[in-house]
Enzyme design. Structure first.
Site, short mmCIF file in Angstrom:
data_model
loop_
_atom_site.label_atom_id
_atom_site.label_comp_id
_atom_site.label_asym_id
_atom_site.label_seq_id
_atom_site.Cartn_x
_atom_site.Cartn_y
_atom_site.Cartn_z
N SER A 89 52.12 25.12 36.03
CA SER A 89 53.01 25.44 37.03
C SER A 89 53.30 26.80 37.07
CB SER A 89 54.42 24.84 36.85
OG SER A 89 55.12 25.21 37.87
N TYR A 141 61.27 20.86 32.04
CA TYR A 141 59.93 21.05 32.91
C TYR A 141 59.47 22.55 32.59
CZ TYR A 141 56.72 21.31 36.70
OH TYR A 141 55.57 21.29 37.39
N1 NAP Z 1 54.55 19.84 43.77
C1 NAP Z 1 54.89 21.02 43.27
O1 NAP Z 1 55.82 21.68 43.60
C2 NAP Z 1 54.27 21.43 41.96
C3 NAP Z 1 54.36 22.73 41.56
C4 NAP Z 1 53.76 23.31 40.33
C5 NAP Z 1 53.06 22.09 39.38
N2 NAP Z 1 53.13 20.82 39.79
C6 NAP Z 1 52.32 19.81 38.96
O2 NAP Z 1 51.40 19.27 39.66
C7 NAP Z 1 51.11 18.32 39.20
C8 NAP Z 1 50.89 16.90 40.15
O3 NAP Z 1 52.32 16.68 40.52
P1 NAP Z 1 52.59 16.45 42.22
O4 NAP Z 1 53.17 17.71 42.69
O5 NAP Z 1 51.16 15.92 43.09
O6 NAP Z 1 53.49 15.27 42.20
P2 NAP Z 1 53.60 13.72 42.59
O7 NAP Z 1 52.92 13.70 43.95
O8 NAP Z 1 54.81 13.11 42.16
O9 NAP Z 1 52.25 13.07 41.74
C9 NAP Z 1 52.59 12.97 40.46
C10 NAP Z 1 51.50 12.12 39.86
O10 NAP Z 1 51.58 11.54 38.46
C11 NAP Z 1 51.54 10.15 38.35
N3 NAP Z 1 52.20 9.81 37.09
C12 NAP Z 1 53.80 10.11 36.84
N4 NAP Z 1 54.11 9.39 35.87
C13 NAP Z 1 53.08 8.73 35.37
C14 NAP Z 1 52.69 8.29 34.11
N5 NAP Z 1 53.65 7.84 33.24
N6 NAP Z 1 51.60 7.89 33.89
C15 NAP Z 1 50.40 8.10 34.67
N7 NAP Z 1 50.74 8.80 35.75
C16 NAP Z 1 51.98 8.98 36.19
C17 NAP Z 1 52.09 9.79 39.42
O11 NAP Z 1 51.49 8.36 40.01
P3 NAP Z 1 52.35 7.05 39.46
O12 NAP Z 1 53.66 7.11 39.89
O13 NAP Z 1 51.55 5.98 40.16
O14 NAP Z 1 52.25 6.78 37.93
C18 NAP Z 1 51.42 10.44 40.55
O15 NAP Z 1 50.26 10.24 40.92
C19 NAP Z 1 52.07 17.84 38.12
O16 NAP Z 1 51.74 17.99 36.51
C20 NAP Z 1 53.27 18.76 38.42
O17 NAP Z 1 54.10 19.11 37.26
C21 NAP Z 1 53.74 20.41 40.92
#
Ligand code: NAP
Length: 269
Positions: free
Chosen positions: A143, A156
């Protein structure tokens, strides 16, 4: 710079593929991939992502696993072995955040962030390196938050600092071993991330200035895959995120603390 990883006919494992960036990785890889393994906890959401890919020839496998636990991580590797699946691309994308101060946080959610953002990413990478076919690729989703300490998102940001540091070191270790490592550092991206990071009492984050950094998940993933193809060790997706990331990494720490203190105290009023 390492050689790029060719994505044509890739055989990829995507963690956190049931929504957001993970589901988008699946959508963008599907036209060219041989097979995909989608991993997350929610079976119904994974099946929906799979159904939406049915117009492509790609084989899609859903693996339901809680990667915040040893049992879930073992289940994922066993799933690959039992089904004879030999991947050449691992996308460590699953992750979560928690908005609010550390003192007021729930211990269970803090532990889950450590387990998922750091331990799962590290141990799955360790388990997969011997299984990855060469040429192989690893994408670790970090991130922009990895470039600075973040009051009210402290754990985080610290976990993502770990991811970036670990990934950059690993990229050097694996140069010459036929595995390209790419660290992706997105800025704020519209996914389910904020919904999950919000607390039950409604505690949210300060979104001032985020508009300048926000780009859609489709663009984040497109830029990430371009980076993988060309062998870039670190991808900051979008002009705003490149500028912010450069500024945060160059800014003297005392100025950084002053800015962050002002922002944190403003949020308290
Ligand atoms: N969105 C942002 O602003 C942003 C910015 C920078 C970095 N990121 C990073 O991008 C990555 C993806 O996040 P996103 O933004 O796409 O958020 P998201 O839509 O909330 O997706 C998170 C994913 O992680 C899975 N997950 C959560 N807990 C889990 C567990 N215990 N075991 C297996 N899977 C799990 C969730 O699926 P289930 O709930 O079905 O398990 C979901 O598929 C993360 O690493 C996040 O830190 C996001």
């Amino acid at each position: 710079m390492a050689n790029g990883f060719p994505l044509e006919k890739c055989r990829a494992i995507i963690t956190g593929a049931s929504s957001g960036l993970g589901a988008e990785f699946a959508r963008q890889l599907a036209p060219d991939a041989e097979w995909l393994v989608l991993v997350a906890r929610r079976a119904d959401a994974l099946e929906e992502v799979k159904t939406n890919l049915s117009s492509h020839k790609v084989q899609v496998h859903c693996c339901v696993a809680d990667l915040a636990t040893d049992a879930g991580r073992d289940a994922m590797t066993a799933f690959l072995d039992v089904n004879g699946l030999k991947p050449n691309l691992l996308i460590n994308n699953a992750g979560l955040g928690d908005y609010g101060t550390f003192a007021s946080s729930e211990a269970a959610k803090t532990r889950m962030q450590l387990e998922l953002n750091m331990t799962a990413l590290t141990m799955l990478t360790h388990a997969m390196i011997p299984r990855l076919q060469r040429p192989g690729g690893i994408i670790n989703v970090s991130s922009l938050a990895s470039t600075l300490p973040m009051p009210a998102l402290a754990v985080y940001a610290a976990t993502k600092s770990y991811v970036t540091s670990f990934s950059e070191a690993l990229a050097i270790e694996l140069e010459g071993a036929g595995i390209t490592v790419t660290c992706l550092c997105p800025g704020p991206t519209p996914t389910n991330f904020s919904k999950t990071a919000k607390r039950a009492d409604g505690t949210d984050t300060d979104r001032d200035g985020q508009g300048l950094l926000r780009i859609p998940p489709s663009q984040v993933v497109r830029l990430a895959l371009e980076g993988v193809n060309t062998g870039r060790p670190c991808v900051f997706p979008g002009t705003g995120v490149i500028v912010a990331g450069t500024l945060f990494r160059l800014m003297p720490r005392w100025i950084m603390r002053r800015v962050l203190r002002g922002r944190f105290n403003k949020g308290k009023v």
